[in-house]
Design a protein around this motif. Structure first.
Motif, PDB file in Angstrom:
ATOM      1  N   LEU A  61      12.492   5.029  -0.268  1.00  0.00           N
ATOM      2  CA  LEU A  61      11.146   4.872  -0.826  1.00  0.00           C
ATOM      3  C   LEU A  61      11.180   4.942  -2.349  1.00  0.00           C
ATOM      4  O   LEU A  61      10.560   4.117  -3.036  1.00  0.00           O
ATOM      5  CB  LEU A  61      10.221   5.953  -0.263  1.00  0.00           C
ATOM      6  CG  LEU A  61       8.783   5.953  -0.756  1.00  0.00           C
ATOM      7  CD1 LEU A  61       8.085   4.633  -0.421  1.00  0.00           C
ATOM      8  CD2 LEU A  61       8.025   7.129  -0.144  1.00  0.00           C
ATOM      9  N   ILE A  62      11.911   5.888  -2.891  1.00  0.00           N
ATOM     10  CA  ILE A  62      11.993   6.043  -4.343  1.00  0.00           C
ATOM     11  C   ILE A  62      12.617   4.808  -4.983  1.00  0.00           C
ATOM     12  O   ILE A  62      12.110   4.293  -5.989  1.00  0.00           O
ATOM     13  CB  ILE A  62      12.774   7.327  -4.705  1.00  0.00           C
ATOM     14  CG1 ILE A  62      11.967   8.552  -4.271  1.00  0.00           C
ATOM     15  CG2 ILE A  62      13.099   7.381  -6.189  1.00  0.00           C
ATOM     16  CD1 ILE A  62      12.738   9.852  -4.294  1.00  0.00           C
ATOM     17  N   VAL A  63      13.685   4.296  -4.400  1.00  0.00           N
ATOM     18  CA  VAL A  63      14.332   3.085  -4.922  1.00  0.00           C
ATOM     19  C   VAL A  63      13.357   1.909  -4.876  1.00  0.00           C
ATOM     20  O   VAL A  63      13.238   1.143  -5.833  1.00  0.00           O
ATOM     21  CB  VAL A  63      15.634   2.775  -4.147  1.00  0.00           C
ATOM     22  CG1 VAL A  63      16.138   1.376  -4.453  1.00  0.00           C
ATOM     23  CG2 VAL A  63      16.697   3.811  -4.478  1.00  0.00           C
ATOM     24  N   ALA A  64      12.639   1.757  -3.766  1.00  0.00           N
ATOM     25  CA  ALA A  64      11.690   0.649  -3.632  1.00  0.00           C
ATOM     26  C   ALA A  64      10.574   0.744  -4.668  1.00  0.00           C
ATOM     27  O   ALA A  64      10.175  -0.265  -5.262  1.00  0.00           O
ATOM     28  CB  ALA A  64      11.117   0.609  -2.216  1.00  0.00           C
TER      29      ALA A  64
ATOM     30  N   ALA B 262       2.861   5.760  -2.941  1.00  0.00           N
ATOM     31  CA  ALA B 262       4.009   6.584  -3.318  1.00  0.00           C
ATOM     32  C   ALA B 262       4.078   6.736  -4.831  1.00  0.00           C
ATOM     33  O   ALA B 262       4.318   7.843  -5.340  1.00  0.00           O
ATOM     34  CB  ALA B 262       5.301   5.986  -2.772  1.00  0.00           C
ATOM     35  N   MET B 263       3.863   5.656  -5.560  1.00  0.00           N
ATOM     36  CA  MET B 263       3.923   5.737  -7.018  1.00  0.00           C
ATOM     37  C   MET B 263       2.870   6.705  -7.546  1.00  0.00           C
ATOM     38  O   MET B 263       3.147   7.524  -8.425  1.00  0.00           O
ATOM     39  CB  MET B 263       3.739   4.339  -7.624  1.00  0.00           C
ATOM     40  CG  MET B 263       3.956   4.298  -9.131  1.00  0.00           C
ATOM     41  SD  MET B 263       5.646   4.689  -9.601  1.00  0.00           S
ATOM     42  CE  MET B 263       5.393   6.148 -10.568  1.00  0.00           C
ATOM     43  N   GLU B 264       1.662   6.614  -7.023  1.00  0.00           N
ATOM     44  CA  GLU B 264       0.593   7.513  -7.468  1.00  0.00           C
ATOM     45  C   GLU B 264       0.935   8.969  -7.163  1.00  0.00           C
ATOM     46  O   GLU B 264       0.762   9.853  -8.010  1.00  0.00           O
ATOM     47  CB  GLU B 264      -0.726   7.147  -6.793  1.00  0.00           C
ATOM     48  CG  GLU B 264      -1.377   5.912  -7.354  1.00  0.00           C
ATOM     49  CD  GLU B 264      -2.717   5.642  -6.678  1.00  0.00           C
ATOM     50  OE1 GLU B 264      -3.498   6.602  -6.484  1.00  0.00           O
ATOM     51  OE2 GLU B 264      -2.965   4.478  -6.340  1.00  0.00           O
ATOM     52  N   VAL B 265       1.419   9.210  -5.965  1.00  0.00           N
ATOM     53  CA  VAL B 265       1.748  10.574  -5.567  1.00  0.00           C
ATOM     54  C   VAL B 265       2.938  11.089  -6.376  1.00  0.00           C
ATOM     55  O   VAL B 265       2.921  12.227  -6.849  1.00  0.00           O
ATOM     56  CB  VAL B 265       2.021  10.657  -4.047  1.00  0.00           C
ATOM     57  CG1 VAL B 265       2.594  12.009  -3.664  1.00  0.00           C
ATOM     58  CG2 VAL B 265       0.740  10.367  -3.263  1.00  0.00           C
TER      59      VAL B 265
ATOM     60  N   GLU C  56      -3.108   5.299   3.827  1.00  0.00           N
ATOM     61  CA  GLU C  56      -3.889   5.120   5.058  1.00  0.00           C
ATOM     62  C   GLU C  56      -3.040   4.558   6.198  1.00  0.00           C
ATOM     63  O   GLU C  56      -3.435   3.633   6.908  1.00  0.00           O
ATOM     64  CB  GLU C  56      -5.136   4.269   4.798  1.00  0.00           C
ATOM     65  CG  GLU C  56      -6.072   4.898   3.791  1.00  0.00           C
ATOM     66  CD  GLU C  56      -7.306   4.063   3.491  1.00  0.00           C
ATOM     67  OE1 GLU C  56      -7.433   2.934   3.998  1.00  0.00           O
ATOM     68  OE2 GLU C  56      -8.154   4.569   2.735  1.00  0.00           O
ATOM     69  N   VAL C  57      -1.849   5.132   6.347  1.00  0.00           N
ATOM     70  CA  VAL C  57      -0.954   4.793   7.452  1.00  0.00           C
ATOM     71  C   VAL C  57      -0.425   6.097   8.046  1.00  0.00           C
ATOM     72  O   VAL C  57      -0.554   7.162   7.439  1.00  0.00           O
ATOM     73  CB  VAL C  57       0.237   3.905   7.008  1.00  0.00           C
ATOM     74  CG1 VAL C  57      -0.252   2.591   6.414  1.00  0.00           C
ATOM     75  CG2 VAL C  57       1.147   4.636   6.023  1.00  0.00           C
ATOM     76  N   GLY C  58       0.203   5.980   9.193  1.00  0.00           N
ATOM     77  CA  GLY C  58       0.819   7.148   9.798  1.00  0.00           C
ATOM     78  C   GLY C  58       2.172   7.436   9.180  1.00  0.00           C
ATOM     79  O   GLY C  58       2.802   6.563   8.579  1.00  0.00           O
ATOM     80  N   VAL C  59       2.632   8.657   9.355  1.00  0.00           N
ATOM     81  CA  VAL C  59       3.936   9.056   8.839  1.00  0.00           C
ATOM     82  C   VAL C  59       5.031   8.204   9.473  1.00  0.00           C
ATOM     83  O   VAL C  59       5.990   7.816   8.811  1.00  0.00           O
ATOM     84  CB  VAL C  59       4.174  10.563   9.072  1.00  0.00           C
ATOM     85  CG1 VAL C  59       5.599  10.958   8.717  1.00  0.00           C
ATOM     86  CG2 VAL C  59       3.184  11.389   8.279  1.00  0.00           C
ATOM     87  N   GLY C  60       4.873   7.869  10.761  1.00  0.00           N
ATOM     88  CA  GLY C  60       5.855   7.038  11.457  1.00  0.00           C
ATOM     89  C   GLY C  60       6.004   5.670  10.810  1.00  0.00           C
ATOM     90  O   GLY C  60       7.120   5.141  10.700  1.00  0.00           O
TER      91      GLY C  60
ATOM     92  N   ALA D  50       0.833  -1.206   0.000  1.00  0.00           N
ATOM     93  CA  ALA D  50       0.000   0.000   0.000  1.00  0.00           C
ATOM     94  C   ALA D  50       0.866   1.253   0.000  1.00  0.00           C
ATOM     95  O   ALA D  50       0.554   2.234  -0.699  1.00  0.00           O
ATOM     96  CB  ALA D  50      -0.937  -0.003   1.206  1.00  0.00           C
ATOM     97  N   LEU D  51       1.956   1.225   0.740  1.00  0.00           N
ATOM     98  CA  LEU D  51       2.869   2.374   0.767  1.00  0.00           C
ATOM     99  C   LEU D  51       3.498   2.607  -0.605  1.00  0.00           C
ATOM    100  O   LEU D  51       3.575   3.743  -1.084  1.00  0.00           O
ATOM    101  CB  LEU D  51       3.974   2.162   1.803  1.00  0.00           C
ATOM    102  CG  LEU D  51       3.609   2.418   3.250  1.00  0.00           C
ATOM    103  CD1 LEU D  51       4.734   1.961   4.169  1.00  0.00           C
ATOM    104  CD2 LEU D  51       3.316   3.886   3.458  1.00  0.00           C
TER     105      LEU D  51
END
Length: 178
Positions: A45-48, A8-11, A29-33, A3-4
């Motif tokens: 995140l970008i690499v993933a 991220a891809m959409e954003v 739908e998760v917290g920033v933490g 989901a993350l």
């Protein structure tokens, strides 16, 4: 975690890689933490996201090969590759930033997508529907260079027509005649 990455891809596709982390977390739908626990740095995140997109595109080649005749499988997979190129546009600012975190990504792309394309090209050449002298890395680079963004994260219709012309070109003389 999926989901993350999907969020991220959409954003990234709509707002770029510098979009607020909070926007990605909210979309997933998760917290920033939670996001930071999985991806301590934005580059993580970008690499993933990039690797997930490459892996999905590579996996699609096998699916296409099972479901369609060789020529159609190749053409459909190239359409899928075009979608990958469009998705990658959202990541391009980071990928071309000079940050060493991204240095391995072009090799990762070729290590995964060139074999997938090569298998489809070989099957299509064996079936006599494309030329046998087409190299997968050349085809991938040509398609990527033909794909211009439309300003909304997609690919222009003109780019799709250019890729169709390229596909027609690799069909030329596939059986020793035009």
């Amino acid at each position: 975690m999926h989901a993350l990455l999907d969020a991220a891809m959409e954003v990234f596709a709509t707002s770029g890689v510098d979009a607020p982390i909070r926007e990605i977390a909210e979309k997933a739908e998760v917290g920033v933490g939670t996001l930071y626990r999985h991806f301590p740095q934005r580059s993580d995140l970008i690499v993933a996201v990039f690797r997930k997109e490459v892996d999905a595109c590579a996996a699609a080649a096998s699916i296409m090969a099972e479901q369609y005749e060789p020529g159609e499988a190749l053409e459909r997979w190239l359409d899928r590759f075009i979608e990958f190129v469009a998705a990658k546009r959202g990541l391009s600012a980071a990928l071309h930033s000079g940050d060493p975190a991204y240095d391995p990504l072009p090799a990762y792309l070729m290590e995964h997508l060139a074999p997938a394309a090569s298998r489809l090209l070989q099957a299509a050449a064996t079936a006599g529907v494309v030329r046998s002298d087409v190299e997968a890395p050349d085809l991938l680079m040509a398609v990527a260079h033909l794909c211009s963004p439309d300003g909304k994260g997609g690919i222009t219709e003109a780019s799709r027509r250019m890729v169709s012309l390229l596909i027609d070109g690799i069909r030329y003389d596939a059986r020793g005649q035009p």
